[in-house]
Design an enzyme around this catalytic site. Structure first.
Site, short mmCIF file in Angstrom:
data_model
loop_
_atom_site.label_atom_id
_atom_site.label_comp_id
_atom_site.label_asym_id
_atom_site.label_seq_id
_atom_site.Cartn_x
_atom_site.Cartn_y
_atom_site.Cartn_z
N GLN B 131 0.83 -1.20 0.00
CA GLN B 131 0.00 0.00 0.00
C GLN B 131 0.87 1.25 0.00
OE1 GLN B 131 -1.86 0.72 3.80
NE2 GLN B 131 -3.59 1.81 2.89
N GLU B 249 -9.41 -1.30 5.41
CA GLU B 249 -8.19 -1.47 6.19
C GLU B 249 -8.51 -1.36 7.68
OE1 GLU B 249 -5.08 1.41 5.46
OE2 GLU B 249 -3.67 0.33 6.75
C1 LIG Z 1 3.09 -0.62 11.63
C2 LIG Z 1 2.71 0.38 10.59
C3 LIG Z 1 2.43 -0.03 9.30
C4 LIG Z 1 2.10 0.91 8.31
N1 LIG Z 1 1.88 0.48 7.05
C5 LIG Z 1 1.64 1.39 6.07
C6 LIG Z 1 1.48 0.98 4.72
O1 LIG Z 1 1.57 -0.20 4.41
N2 LIG Z 1 1.27 1.88 3.78
C7 LIG Z 1 1.16 3.20 4.09
O2 LIG Z 1 0.94 4.01 3.18
N3 LIG Z 1 1.31 3.66 5.35
C8 LIG Z 1 1.54 2.77 6.35
N4 LIG Z 1 1.72 3.20 7.63
C9 LIG Z 1 1.70 4.62 7.89
C10 LIG Z 1 0.52 5.13 8.69
O3 LIG Z 1 -0.63 5.18 7.89
C11 LIG Z 1 0.91 6.51 9.24
O4 LIG Z 1 1.94 6.31 10.17
C12 LIG Z 1 -0.26 7.19 9.93
O5 LIG Z 1 -1.24 7.58 9.00
C13 LIG Z 1 0.19 8.39 10.75
O6 LIG Z 1 0.96 9.27 10.00
P1 LIG Z 1 2.38 9.77 10.54
O7 LIG Z 1 3.17 8.59 10.93
O8 LIG Z 1 2.92 10.69 9.56
O9 LIG Z 1 2.03 10.55 11.89
P2 LIG Z 1 1.58 12.07 12.03
O10 LIG Z 1 0.45 12.34 11.12
O11 LIG Z 1 2.77 12.95 11.94
O12 LIG Z 1 1.04 12.06 13.53
C14 LIG Z 1 1.86 12.25 14.69
C15 LIG Z 1 0.92 12.36 15.90
O13 LIG Z 1 0.10 13.53 15.73
C16 LIG Z 1 -1.25 13.20 15.81
N5 LIG Z 1 -2.04 14.04 14.93
C17 LIG Z 1 -1.85 14.27 13.60
N6 LIG Z 1 -2.82 15.04 13.10
C18 LIG Z 1 -3.68 15.28 14.13
C19 LIG Z 1 -4.90 16.01 14.26
N7 LIG Z 1 -5.46 16.64 13.21
N8 LIG Z 1 -5.49 16.04 15.46
C20 LIG Z 1 -4.94 15.40 16.54
N9 LIG Z 1 -3.81 14.70 16.47
C21 LIG Z 1 -3.18 14.65 15.28
C22 LIG Z 1 -1.31 11.74 15.40
O14 LIG Z 1 -2.49 11.14 15.92
C23 LIG Z 1 -0.05 11.18 16.01
O15 LIG Z 1 -0.28 10.87 17.36
C24 LIG Z 1 2.03 2.27 8.64
C25 LIG Z 1 2.29 2.68 9.95
C26 LIG Z 1 2.64 1.75 10.92
C27 LIG Z 1 2.90 2.22 12.31
#
Ligand SMILES: Cc1cc2nc3c(=O)[nH]c(=O)nc-3n(C[C@H](O)[C@H](O)[C@H](O)COP(=O)(O)OP(=O)(O)OC[C@H]3O[C@@H](n4cnc5c(N)ncnc54)[C@H](O)[C@@H]3O)c2cc1C
Ligand SMILES: Cc1cc2nc3c(=O)[nH]c(=O)nc-3n(C[C@H](O)[C@H](O)[C@H](O)COP(=O)(O)OP(=O)(O)OC[C@H]3O[C@@H](n4cnc5c(N)ncnc54)[C@H](O)[C@@H]3O)c2cc1C
Lengths: 379, 392
Positions: B131, B249
């Site tokens: 993905q 998902e």
């Molecule tokens: C084990 C694992 C597998 C994954 N697999 C995939 C995959 O196969 N393909 C893929 O595309 N992605 C994948 N991901 C990515 C995942 O979708 C993202 O990590 C997730 O969407 C969060 O984005 P970020 O890591 O950039 O965190 P950020 O968006 O930077 O968030 C950091 C913190 O801020 C908080 N935050 C952000 N925005 C807000 C808001 N508006 N209000 C309140 N709090 C907020 C979040 O909740 C979090 O606690 C995976 C992640 C993990 C951990």
């Protein structure tokens, strides 16, 4: 069984909501409280409810009821909770009718249940003796006296005590406090000699009282069911009562929550509605999730009563514990998110927290039921 | 016998006959799942055998249409199959993003040719998908993604970077969100394209997780060519598809919230003992376990209720919005309790005495459940805004 309401049940829920909103809502509760009404409900409103057949919802057709089951009664009780309706459904129907049905002989059922179903007979359980729910600890004594029994002791938290014509008094006929065996249920008329019924005032302003039995004589025929053998029927009735109270608490909590969310959309501070602040949004969303879980466990428990599920005790404690937790959170958040106005008597949200705590306590609170849930789960 | 009873009897007999003994053993952690693909990771030869046998009947994906390699079962039959598999303790033969995510999206938005081309290999476990959603600067705010796709007539040329791409180094194909237009709002101009991970210009760099395994990667695209026949839906209209796929998902991830077969309370009594009244010795731990078990019971009832309401035609209630949030938070609580109940051995990291550290590694992995597929906070935002109607 599918965890879903049938169309008929949805209609019942809606008609209950309609009637209670109009005739037995927070405004009526407030008026009764301000008038210091000892009975705690309005007889005309009870008459309307009887006409709808609700007192007989869960009573079998053979005894003059509708035989519609406890899921139906639970839906009505949820609406009772939503509207904080001052009605004696819990005392007389949820408990009185259930106890007679669970414990009574065929003849006793024939003679009493049709009157309960018609809304003509008010029966209330007299069980609790100390500050906490502890049914095995019952100490009130019943001793053989001539052809009957003499009862000596005190009871508290008797629901709708001033309205009851009969009490089901749980007394010890053998064993010692702490034993579940040796308990007997007696039918005692409200006007019996040497019985004092005293009004008590709890935070929820509902009709509740205490009994003093100072050598009350009853005939042998006053025994509901068998001597020394009340426990199983009592225990089952308490399970049912706790599920009914959980249904009521679901209504209390849901209504308090919905009123709070509406308030969050109206009240402005810092130039915007306070519902736009994420600190409040997340708390509201978490509470929403908890309420959805609460709704599911209540429905599952109600269905377990009607299906004669052997898991009933576990599900009863699960439902009561969960609803104690969620109703407490919903009403606390209700006050907090209203700010200063939530602290005022004039505003209605305070009535919800008050009723919630009394219903939580009645027949075992969160601590009691979570402990029991764990024990019934084997740990 | 009714048709369903026949179906049950046949299914039971077939499973007894065909499910290899090793596939009746419980899965040992995340890495023990069979995911198929061109170069499958095989821990036990029976994994492949079991997958092949089930795929022949369409039972790797029991409810997809037969024409695309599924089993064509209705809900009742699928439930029976599930029950009969549970009876034997049979593992699911194949887990994949193709099944849980891409398939549902293709069935709804794909062209006939795309379904014909991509669904059967998913069912047979021949092609493994990954993905490509998240990017370094587009996580929770997914729609701000910047991976570019330039129109070159019959194909696109893709440049950019994805991150946290689970199994990108093992996967054969990717379903990828790319920007085909930069001029409108951030939700417009996103396209949903499929391409082969063996294409020239694709590189992956594994990232090691706190649990020690490296299931996900940084993924780079340097002038990667993607045929236009693999554009799903309309160009620039990929956001709706992306969101639809996310609901699937999240559904998959929330299933982690299901209560374990053996209750934590029972495990705790075995490990720590009980007093004369049958209560677990440690009263504080007992309380925490009871809270967890109560919530797990109520959560399970909520999953059932939502399913039953939908079957009764009462629509998908608002309750479904809580699944991802609640299920993953519950799973984290369960894993914390596993540590508390297990004590020192549960903290083991390596070596046979500690079962390879399965408990601690699962615990660490569970922390990702409330991040992947949209974080818990994002789920709460969705509930607050869409369900409760609270304003921005
Ligand atoms: C084990 C694992 C597998 C994954 N697999 C995939 C995959 O196969 N393909 C893929 O595309 N992605 C994948 N991901 C990515 C995942 O979708 C993202 O990590 C997730 O969407 C969060 O984005 P970020 O890591 O950039 O965190 P950020 O968006 O930077 O968030 C950091 C913190 O801020 C908080 N935050 C952000 N925005 C807000 C808001 N508006 N209000 C309140 N709090 C907020 C979040 O909740 C979090 O606690 C995976 C992640 C993990 C951990
Ligand atoms: C018992 C009592 C005694 C008092 N005595 C006095 C007194 O002697 N003199 C006096 O002047 N006042 C007094 N007050 C008033 C008190 O200071 C206010 O009630 C308080 O400041 C909250 O304001 P509010 O009631 O308008 O609530 P609101 O400001 O409307 O708040 C409602 C809810 O929104 C939340 N909220 C508001 N803004 C935000 C934000 N930016 N982010 C997140 N959440 C937010 C609040 O926390 C609250 O939960 C008293 C109040 C009480 C209850």
């Amino acid at each position: 069984m599918a965890l879903v309401l049938t169309e008929e049940q949805i209609m019942l829920k809606e008609s209950a909501a309609g009637l209670l909103a109009q005739k037995a809502g927070v405004a009526q509760l407030r008026a009764l409280r301000d008038a210091g009404d000892a009975r705690g409900f309005t007889p005309e409103v009870w008459q309307d409810i009887a006409t709808m057949g609700w007192p007989g919802i869960a009573i079998p057709e053979a005894y003059g009821g509708l035989g519609y089951g406890y899921t139906g009664l639970g839906l009505v009780l949820e609406q009772v909770g939503r509207h904080l309706s001052p009605v004696p459904l819990q005392s007389t129907v949820l408990l009185g009718g259930t106890l007679i049905n669970a414990l009574g002989s065929e003849a006793q059922k024939q003679s009493l249940l049709p009157a309960v179903a018609a809304g003509e007979l008010h029966v209330s359980l007299a069980l609790q003796e100390g500050p906490q729910h502890a049914p095995e600890d019952t100490a009130l004594k019943a001793e053989i006296a001539g052809a009957g029994y003499r009862l000596q002791g005190e009871k508290c938290l008797v629901l709708d005590a001033l309205a009851a014509q009969q009490f089901v008094v749980i007394a010890r006929t053998s064993g010692v406090p702490g034993d579940s065996a040796g308990l007997t249920a007696f039918l005692v008329a409200a006007d019996a000699a040497c019985l004092t019924v005293e009004q008590r005032s709890l935070v929820d302003a509902r009709g509740v009282g205490a009994l003093e039995l100072n050598g009350v004589d009853v005939a042998a025929s006053a025994v509901l069911g068998e001597v020394d053998a009340a426990w199983n029927g009592l225990s089952r009735s308490l399970d049912i009562a706790n599920i009914g109270l959980a249904a009521e608490l679901l209504g209390v909590a849901t209504e308090a929550f919905e009123r709070t969310v509406e308030y969050l959309k109206e009240r402005k501070q810092f130039g915007k509605v306070i519902g736009s602040f994420q600190g409040l949004q997340h708390r509201a969303a978490e509470l929403f999730a908890e309420l959805e879980l609460a709704r599911s466990i209540v429905l599952k428990a109600l269905q377990a009563i009607d299906a004669d599920d052997p898991q009933l005790p576990l599900l009863a404690s699960a439902a009561k514990a969960k609803l104690c937790e969620v109703a407490q959170r919903a009403t606390n958040e209700g006050i907090q998110m209203h700010g200063g106005i939530g602290m005022t008597d004039e505003y209605d949200i305070g009535f919800f927290i008050k009723r919630a705590r009394v219903a939580q306590h009645t027949f075992g609170d969160y601590n009691y039921h979570l402990d029991r849930f764990a024990q019934l789960s084997g740990f | 016998m009714s048709d369903l009873e026949h179906f049950r009897a046949d299914t039971r007999a077939w499973l007894e006959e065909n499910c290899p003994a090793a596939m009746r053993e419980p899965v040992r952690g995340f890495d023990d799942l069979y995911m198929g693909g061109r170069n499958p990771e095989v821990d036990h030869p029976d994994q492949q055998l079991w997958c092949e046998r089930m795929a022949q009947r369409g039972w790797t994906v029991p409810q997809w249409p037969r024409e695309y390699g599924g089993g064509g079962l209705n809900k009742e039959e699928a439930k029976i199959l599930q029950q009969e598999m549970a009876r034997l303790g049979a593992r699911r033969p194949l887990e994949s993003f193709g099944i849980s995510m891409l398939g549902p999206a293709l069935l709804k938005f794909g062209s006939e040719a795309q379904k014909q081309e991509h669904l059967p290999p998913i069912c047979r476990g021949e092609i493994r998908w990954c993905q490509g959603y998240s990017e370094p600067n587009a996580g929770s705010d997914l729609a701000s993604l910047q991976t570019r796709a330039e129109d070159r007539g019959d194909h696109y040329i893709i440049n950019g970077q994805k991150v946290w791409t689970s199994y990108a180094d093992k996967a054969d194909w990717i379903f990828c969100l790319v920007r085909t237009d930069n001029t409108g709002s951030k939700h417009e101009g996103i396209s949903f394209v499929l391409f082969d991970m063996a294409s020239e210009g694709v590189t992956t760099r594994p990232i090691k997780l706190i649990s020690g395994s490296s299931p996900f990667c940084e993924t780079f695209f340097d002038n990667v060519r993607a045929d236009k026949r693999n554009l799903v839906g309309e160009e620039g209209k990929g956001w709706a598809i992306a969101k639809y796929l996310l609901t699937h998902e999240r559904e998959m991830i929330s299933a982690f919230g299901a209560a374990p077969a053996k209750s934590l309370g029972a495990v705790a009594v075995e490990n720590l003992g009980s007093d004369a009244s049958g209560r677990l010795r440690n009263g504080i731990l007992r309380h925490t376990i009871a809270q967890y078990q109560l919530d797990a019971l109520a959560f399970g009832a909520t999953m059932s209720r939502v399913g039953d309401e939908a079957k009764a035609g009462q629509g998908l209630g608002a309750a479904s919005s809580i699944f991802k949030y609640y299920g993953t938070e519950l799973n984290k609580r369960r894993n914390e309790l596993n540590l508390a109940i297990g004590g020192e051995p549960a903290l083991g990291w390596d070596g046979d005495v500690y079962g390879g550290g399965a408990t601690s590694r699962d615990w660490l992995r569970s922390k990702g459940n409330s991040i992947e597929g949209g974080t818990s906070e994002v789920q709460l935002n969705i509930i607050a805004k869409r369900v409760l109607g609270l304003p921005d």
